[in-house]
Write a protein that holds these residues in place. Structure first.
Motif, PDB file in Angstrom:
ATOM      1  N   ARG A 122       3.626   1.653   3.818  1.00 39.46           N
ATOM      2  CA  ARG A 122       3.376   1.352   5.232  1.00 39.46           C
ATOM      3  C   ARG A 122       2.135   2.098   5.730  1.00 39.46           C
ATOM      4  N   ALA A 123       1.980   3.358   5.328  1.00 35.34           N
ATOM      5  CA  ALA A 123       0.792   4.125   5.735  1.00 35.34           C
ATOM      6  C   ALA A 123      -0.481   3.496   5.183  1.00 35.34           C
ATOM      7  N   LEU A 124      -0.418   2.999   3.968  1.00 37.53           N
ATOM      8  CA  LEU A 124      -1.586   2.351   3.379  1.00 37.53           C
ATOM      9  C   LEU A 124      -1.885   1.031   4.084  1.00 37.53           C
ATOM     10  N   ARG A 125      -0.854   0.293   4.424  1.00 41.90           N
ATOM     11  CA  ARG A 125      -1.057  -0.962   5.174  1.00 41.90           C
ATOM     12  C   ARG A 125      -1.699  -0.672   6.524  1.00 41.90           C
ATOM     13  N   ASP A 126      -1.198   0.368   7.196  1.00 39.24           N
ATOM     14  CA  ASP A 126      -1.754   0.713   8.504  1.00 39.24           C
ATOM     15  C   ASP A 126      -3.207   1.151   8.400  1.00 39.24           C
ATOM     16  N   ALA A 127      -3.615   1.640   7.220  1.00 41.16           N
ATOM     17  CA  ALA A 127      -5.016   2.029   7.011  1.00 41.16           C
ATOM     18  C   ALA A 127      -5.888   0.843   6.617  1.00 41.16           C
ATOM     19  N   GLY A 128      -5.283  -0.338   6.552  1.00 42.17           N
ATOM     20  CA  GLY A 128      -6.057  -1.547   6.289  1.00 42.17           C
ATOM     21  C   GLY A 128      -5.926  -2.120   4.896  1.00 42.17           C
ATOM     22  N   HIS A 129      -5.108  -1.533   4.049  1.00 39.40           N
ATOM     23  CA  HIS A 129      -4.977  -2.020   2.672  1.00 39.40           C
ATOM     24  C   HIS A 129      -3.966  -3.167   2.587  1.00 39.40           C
ATOM     25  N   ARG A 130      -4.319  -4.160   1.790  1.00 39.70           N
ATOM     26  CA  ARG A 130      -3.423  -5.307   1.598  1.00 39.70           C
ATOM     27  C   ARG A 130      -3.078  -5.524   0.132  1.00 39.70           C
ATOM     28  N   ARG A 131      -3.724  -4.787  -0.766  1.00 41.02           N
ATOM     29  CA  ARG A 131      -3.399  -4.867  -2.196  1.00 41.02           C
ATOM     30  C   ARG A 131      -3.127  -3.444  -2.690  1.00 41.02           C
ATOM     31  N   VAL A 132      -1.855  -3.161  -2.887  1.00 42.40           N
ATOM     32  CA  VAL A 132      -1.426  -1.804  -3.241  1.00 42.40           C
ATOM     33  C   VAL A 132      -0.838  -1.798  -4.648  1.00 42.40           C
ATOM     34  N   LEU A 133      -1.269  -0.852  -5.441  1.00 39.94           N
ATOM     35  CA  LEU A 133      -0.670  -0.645  -6.760  1.00 39.94           C
ATOM     36  C   LEU A 133       0.354   0.477  -6.638  1.00 39.94           C
ATOM     37  N   TYR A 134       1.610   0.146  -6.905  1.00 32.77           N
ATOM     38  CA  TYR A 134       2.656   1.169  -6.910  1.00 32.77           C
ATOM     39  C   TYR A 134       2.899   1.577  -8.354  1.00 32.77           C
ATOM     40  N   LEU A 135       2.547   2.823  -8.679  1.00 35.55           N
ATOM     41  CA  LEU A 135       2.793   3.346 -10.015  1.00 35.55           C
ATOM     42  C   LEU A 135       4.144   4.035 -10.014  1.00 35.55           C
ATOM     43  N   ALA A 136       5.107   3.394 -10.653  1.00 36.47           N
ATOM     44  CA  ALA A 136       6.475   3.904 -10.694  1.00 36.47           C
ATOM     45  C   ALA A 136       6.577   5.031 -11.716  1.00 36.47           C
ATOM     46  N   THR A 137       7.787   5.458 -11.992  1.00 32.10           N
ATOM     47  CA  THR A 137       8.013   6.498 -12.989  1.00 32.10           C
ATOM     48  C   THR A 137       7.855   5.915 -14.384  1.00 32.10           C
TER      49      THR A 137
END
Length: 332
Positions: free
Chosen positions: A172-187
């Motif tokens: 959500r913080a990244l979206r609020d900063a304007g990002h629309r393509r997020v890579l989530y690196l899991a464990t």
């Protein structure tokens, strides 16, 4: 002469439950207590006072069951060993580290500790969503407290960072900063495959926030092999729609990730944003990024308190529903 096992068999309970009824050391349901007392009277059972006193002797030791299956888990385990030792000391307990003999069966050393009663309770780390160690300890009427949020919240008292909400808040913080393509690196894949609670709940958070916010969240499993991890990152950054931000739940890998991206000409935070999830301050190599730190001190204090209360009988002592009351779980 009747034995405690004869009484247990007649009452349909474990021998330890008979002991709890006779000693009054734990809260037992009225129905179970009545069944035990009836069996005692019918069998004319007379407990040996000396043996009963010996069994009820406290060791003032907590057994820390720490898995050693993955290299990446060791730094976390080390921090919690220190945190738990500090918290346990404030409650008058020593901490005994219990690891699998030969690195094989994760529950073998723990069951040995429970059967021999050289500890009063166990604190389990590396908890799986349906952890067989919990059921094994319940069958032995051995108190446990968990660092991890299992599927069955009533199985044992637990505390944990809210991994799902942590990932949601990060994206959500990244979206609020304007990002629309997020890579989530899991464990790492090993933890995901064994359904460690932090792995499962982190991925649930990524999937949930992607659906709620309409943000493209690419879930990528991390790896203990740096070369393999970098291959996975390269595949994402070489695609037609590369990520502009990363949410990383494998903080120990962050220094290497930063070096690898820099070698590609991608500087953080100039060219890509990064949020670290569940990190220690030293994980980031001095980089000041948005982060959700792992509250080791709070979690250690909470699980020690839960273990102490389980020893006193505040938790659910056994698989037959004999316990009454219990502590609410704590998510940090």
């Amino acid at each position: 002469m009747a034995t405690i096992k004869d009484v247990a068999r007649a009452a349909g309970v474990a021998p330890s439950t008979v002991s709890y009824v006779l000693s009054g050391s734990r809260k037992i349901s009225a129905e179970t207590r009545a069944a035990v007392q009836t069996a005692v009277e019918e069998l004319d059972y007379h407990p040996n006072a000396g043996a009963r006193s010996l069994r009820s002797t406290r060791t003032d030791v907590l057994a820390l069951a720490l898995p050693l299956s993955g290299r990446g888990y060791l730094p976390v385990g080390g921090r919690f060993m220190y945190g738990l030792s500090e918290a346990a000391g404030r409650h008058g307990y020593l901490v005994l580290l219990v690891t699998p003999p030969g690195g094989d069966d994760a529950g073998a050393g723990l069951e040995r500790a429970a059967r021999s009663r050289f500890a009063d309770a166990a604190v389990l780390m590396g908890v799986e969503m349906a952890d067989p160690r919990v059921a094994a300890m319940r069958s032995l009427d051995f108190p446990v407290a968990l660092i991890g949020h299992p599927d069955d919240e009533s199985a044992a008292p637990w505390t944990d960072l809210d991994w799902e909400e942590s990932v949601v808040a990060s994206v959500r913080a990244l979206r609020d900063a304007g990002h629309r393509r997020v890579l989530y690196l899991a464990t790492v894949e090993e933890d995901i495959g064994t359904r460690r609670t932090y792995s499962v709940r982190g991925i649930r958070g990524a999937e949930r926030v992607s659906a709620e916010l309409g943000v493209a969240v690419d879930v990528c499993h991390s790896s203990d092999d740096p070369a393999e991890l970098y291959r996975r990152l390269d595949a994402r950054f070489d695609s037609d729609h590369p990520p502009t931000a990363l949410a990383v739940q494998h903080p120990a890998a962050i220094p290497g990730i930063l070096r690898h991206l820099a070698a590609r000409g991608i500087e953080v935070p100039r060219d890509a944003s990064l949020v670290a999830i569940g990190n220690f301050p030293e994980d980031l190599g001095g980089l000041d990024v948005t982060r959700i730190e792992l509250p080791v001190e709070q979690m250690s204090a909470a699980v020690t308190r839960l273990a102490a209360e389980a020893i006193e009988g505040a938790g659910d002592p056994g698989p037959s529903g004999d316990g009454e009351g219990g502590r609410a779980p704590q998510t940090l």
